[in-house]
Design a protein around this motif. Structure first.
Motif, PDB file in Angstrom:
ATOM      1  N   VAL A   6     -89.045 -11.200 124.951  1.00 18.81           N
ATOM      2  CA  VAL A   6     -88.374 -11.968 124.274  1.00 18.81           C
ATOM      3  C   VAL A   6     -89.080 -13.185 124.303  1.00 18.81           C
ATOM      4  N   VAL A   7     -89.472 -13.730 123.143  1.00 17.09           N
ATOM      5  CA  VAL A   7     -90.430 -15.032 123.175  1.00 17.09           C
ATOM      6  C   VAL A   7     -89.612 -15.949 122.327  1.00 17.09           C
ATOM      7  N   ASP A   8     -89.234 -17.065 123.194  1.00 13.79           N
ATOM      8  CA  ASP A   8     -88.452 -17.962 122.439  1.00 13.79           C
ATOM      9  C   ASP A   8     -88.535 -19.369 123.372  1.00 13.79           C
ATOM     10  N   ASP A   9     -88.689 -20.479 122.815  1.00 13.76           N
ATOM     11  CA  ASP A   9     -89.114 -21.643 123.418  1.00 13.76           C
ATOM     12  C   ASP A   9     -87.786 -22.398 124.183  1.00 13.76           C
ATOM     13  N   GLU A  10     -86.583 -21.765 123.536  1.00 11.77           N
ATOM     14  CA  GLU A  10     -85.358 -22.319 124.183  1.00 11.77           C
ATOM     15  C   GLU A  10     -84.918 -21.363 125.318  1.00 11.77           C
ATOM     16  N   GLU A  11     -84.428 -21.837 126.221  1.00 12.64           N
ATOM     17  CA  GLU A  11     -84.237 -21.135 127.543  1.00 12.64           C
ATOM     18  C   GLU A  11     -82.696 -20.278 127.484  1.00 12.64           C
ATOM     19  N   ALA A  12     -81.828 -21.083 126.642  1.00 14.00           N
ATOM     20  CA  ALA A  12     -80.620 -20.404 126.204  1.00 14.00           C
ATOM     21  C   ALA A  12     -80.778 -18.997 125.393  1.00 14.00           C
ATOM     22  N   ALA A  13     -81.598 -19.084 124.539  1.00 16.80           N
ATOM     23  CA  ALA A  13     -81.988 -18.154 123.438  1.00 16.80           C
ATOM     24  C   ALA A  13     -82.665 -17.036 124.034  1.00 16.80           C
ATOM     25  N   ARG A  14     -83.456 -17.474 125.117  1.00 16.95           N
ATOM     26  CA  ARG A  14     -84.227 -16.287 125.908  1.00 16.95           C
ATOM     27  C   ARG A  14     -83.212 -15.485 126.550  1.00 16.95           C
ATOM     28  N   ALA A  50    -100.181  -6.013 130.799  1.00 11.66           N
ATOM     29  CA  ALA A  50     -99.077  -4.997 130.241  1.00 11.66           C
ATOM     30  C   ALA A  50     -98.887  -4.970 128.776  1.00 11.66           C
ATOM     31  N   PRO A  51     -99.169  -4.282 127.639  1.00 10.69           N
ATOM     32  CA  PRO A  51     -98.865  -4.158 126.470  1.00 10.69           C
ATOM     33  C   PRO A  51     -97.273  -4.280 126.345  1.00 10.69           C
ATOM     34  N   CYS A  52     -96.884  -5.030 125.230  1.00  8.59           N
ATOM     35  CA  CYS A  52     -95.489  -4.668 124.777  1.00  8.59           C
ATOM     36  C   CYS A  52     -95.219  -3.696 123.698  1.00  8.59           C
ATOM     37  N   ASP A  53     -94.085  -2.956 123.675  1.00 13.22           N
ATOM     38  CA  ASP A  53     -93.799  -1.999 122.833  1.00 13.22           C
ATOM     39  C   ASP A  53     -92.968  -2.721 121.476  1.00 13.22           C
ATOM     40  N   VAL A  54     -92.118  -3.629 122.266  1.00 15.20           N
ATOM     41  CA  VAL A  54     -91.315  -4.392 121.292  1.00 15.20           C
ATOM     42  C   VAL A  54     -91.292  -5.486 121.765  1.00 15.20           C
ATOM     43  N   VAL A  55     -91.367  -6.749 120.514  1.00 12.24           N
ATOM     44  CA  VAL A  55     -91.145  -8.245 120.616  1.00 12.24           C
ATOM     45  C   VAL A  55     -90.227  -8.905 119.658  1.00 12.24           C
ATOM     46  N   LEU A  56     -89.073  -9.592 120.555  1.00 14.54           N
ATOM     47  CA  LEU A  56     -88.180 -10.194 119.937  1.00 14.54           C
ATOM     48  C   LEU A  56     -88.716 -11.584 119.758  1.00 14.54           C
ATOM     49  N   LEU A  57     -88.963 -12.218 118.549  1.00 17.76           N
ATOM     50  CA  LEU A  57     -89.747 -13.372 118.243  1.00 17.76           C
ATOM     51  C   LEU A  57     -89.237 -14.501 117.578  1.00 17.76           C
ATOM     52  N   ASP A  58     -89.127 -15.529 118.025  1.00 18.33           N
ATOM     53  CA  ASP A  58     -88.625 -16.803 117.462  1.00 18.33           C
ATOM     54  C   ASP A  58     -90.044 -17.045 116.578  1.00 18.33           C
ATOM     55  N   ILE A  59     -89.711 -17.726 115.505  1.00 19.93           N
ATOM     56  CA  ILE A  59     -90.879 -18.520 114.569  1.00 19.93           C
ATOM     57  C   ILE A  59     -91.262 -20.081 115.114  1.00 19.93           C
ATOM     58  N   GLU A  60     -90.208 -20.818 114.868  1.00 21.50           N
ATOM     59  CA  GLU A  60     -90.522 -22.170 115.209  1.00 21.50           C
ATOM     60  C   GLU A  60     -90.575 -22.502 116.597  1.00 21.50           C
ATOM     61  N   MET A  61     -91.953 -22.533 117.202  1.00 18.80           N
ATOM     62  CA  MET A  61     -91.929 -22.952 118.625  1.00 18.80           C
ATOM     63  C   MET A  61     -93.336 -24.053 118.596  1.00 18.80           C
ATOM     64  N   PRO A  62     -93.281 -24.713 119.691  1.00 21.08           N
ATOM     65  CA  PRO A  62     -94.444 -25.882 119.779  1.00 21.08           C
ATOM     66  C   PRO A  62     -95.762 -24.821 119.994  1.00 21.08           C
ATOM     67  N   ARG A  79     -99.947  -2.790 118.286  1.00 22.98           N
ATOM     68  CA  ARG A  79     -99.018  -2.261 117.437  1.00 22.98           C
ATOM     69  C   ARG A  79     -97.534  -2.446 117.919  1.00 22.98           C
ATOM     70  N   ALA A  80     -97.298  -3.484 118.741  1.00 25.24           N
ATOM     71  CA  ALA A  80     -96.062  -3.867 119.068  1.00 25.24           C
ATOM     72  C   ALA A  80     -94.970  -3.895 117.817  1.00 25.24           C
ATOM     73  N   GLN A  81     -94.123  -3.433 117.949  1.00 27.40           N
ATOM     74  CA  GLN A  81     -92.952  -3.588 116.900  1.00 27.40           C
ATOM     75  C   GLN A  81     -92.171  -4.866 117.229  1.00 27.40           C
ATOM     76  N   ILE A  82     -92.137  -5.698 115.739  1.00 27.39           N
ATOM     77  CA  ILE A  82     -91.846  -7.011 115.962  1.00 27.39           C
ATOM     78  C   ILE A  82     -90.690  -7.076 114.968  1.00 27.39           C
ATOM     79  N   VAL A  83     -89.659  -7.845 115.997  1.00 29.29           N
ATOM     80  CA  VAL A  83     -88.379  -8.225 115.453  1.00 29.29           C
ATOM     81  C   VAL A  83     -88.204  -9.928 115.362  1.00 29.29           C
ATOM     82  N   PHE A  84     -88.283 -10.396 114.204  1.00 30.64           N
ATOM     83  CA  PHE A  84     -87.964 -11.788 114.080  1.00 30.64           C
ATOM     84  C   PHE A  84     -86.653 -12.457 114.629  1.00 30.64           C
ATOM     85  N   VAL A  85     -86.170 -13.219 115.354  1.00 28.65           N
ATOM     86  CA  VAL A  85     -84.830 -13.453 115.680  1.00 28.65           C
ATOM     87  C   VAL A  85     -85.122 -15.110 115.669  1.00 28.65           C
ATOM     88  N   THR A  86     -84.493 -15.693 114.444  1.00 32.20           N
ATOM     89  CA  THR A  86     -84.926 -17.023 114.303  1.00 32.20           C
ATOM     90  C   THR A  86     -83.800 -17.803 113.437  1.00 32.20           C
TER      91      THR A  86
END
Length: 240
Positions: A6-14, A50-62, A79-86
């Motif tokens: 889970v990649v997000d610059d906001e701690e609460a969202a992470r 370690a490679p990732c299989d799935v990435v939950l990814l925010d878009i607007e980050m510094p 080939r990680a599966q990307i799910v944008f959560v933004t």
């Protein structure tokens, strides 16, 4: 073991989406490791271990934003599966360029995230569909997501990729159309000489179609309505 980042610059969202991902794994009986990261740079650094299989990814980050991170992952062959959560809708159509599973708008309900993770898990276990392009002196395997346009050239077919690369197949467009229709529902014949990939359509008029590559191709009489309906259905599906 499924590794979910889970990649997000906001701690609460992470913490929220990390917790939802762990709940999903428990309910599905999936052995999963869920890691939370505050930046794109942290994810890239972690891939060395370690490679990732799935990435939950925010878009607007510094720094490196989420879309740039997704493109970097693909350029590395990840080939990680990307799910944008933004929280922004602006980049929804760009998601196809990086073969994203879903584009979810915050706040995301648990059931929508569950559905996206179900698709990501399913895709993580499958090889990406390819088209074999057999040329006169070279044979290439091309991911279907990279194919923008096919054009009949006599007995051959010109295959245009999303980055502008053009390959010549010695197989006719009818044969390639049959193969693509079995592998994917995203290719539409809008003229006897042209086959287009819906995710790479930029604009449609009643006369022609503009593709992401800048190519403008004609629409045959009577084909506009079906093509336009299919494209709108795909656009709406991108936001699911």
């Amino acid at each position: 073991m499924l590794r979910i980042a889970v990649v997000d610059d906001e701690e609460a969202a992470r913490e929220l989406y990390g917790s939802l991902a762990r709940d999903w794994a428990r309910r599905r009986g999936v052995e999963a490791e869920v890691v939370t990261l505050a930046s794109a740079e942290q994810l890239l650094f972690s891939l060395d271990d370690a490679p990732c299989d799935v990435v939950l990814l925010d878009i607007e980050m510094p720094g490196l934003d989420g879309m740039a991170l997704a493109r970097e992952l693909r350029s590395r062959g990840e080939r990680a599966q990307i799910v944008f959560v933004t929280g922004v809708i602006d980049h929804a159509l760009d998601g196809y360029d990086v073969d994203a599973v879903s584009y979810l708008l915050k706040p995301v309900r648990a059931e929508r995230l569950d559905a996206a993770l179900d698709r990501a898990q399913d895709r993580a276990g499958r090889e990406e569909p390819m088209l074999v392009v057999e040329g006169a002196g070279e044979t290439s395997r091309v991911p279907l997501t990279r194919i923008c346009l096919l054009e009949a050239r006599g007995h051959d077919t010109l295959v245009t990729l999303a980055d502008g690369t053009r390959l010549v197949s010695t197989r006719g467009i009818a044969q390639l159309e049959d193969e693509l229709s079995r592998a994917s529902g995203l290719f539409v014949k809008m003229h006897r000489s042209y086959l287009v990939s819906l995710p790479h359509v930029r604009r449609i008029t009643r006369r022609d179609v503009e593709m992401d590559t800048g190519d403008v191709v004609p629409i045959a009489r009577g084909r506009w309505e079906g093509l336009n309906r299919a494209w709108l259905a795909w656009c709406r599906g991108t936001l699911a």
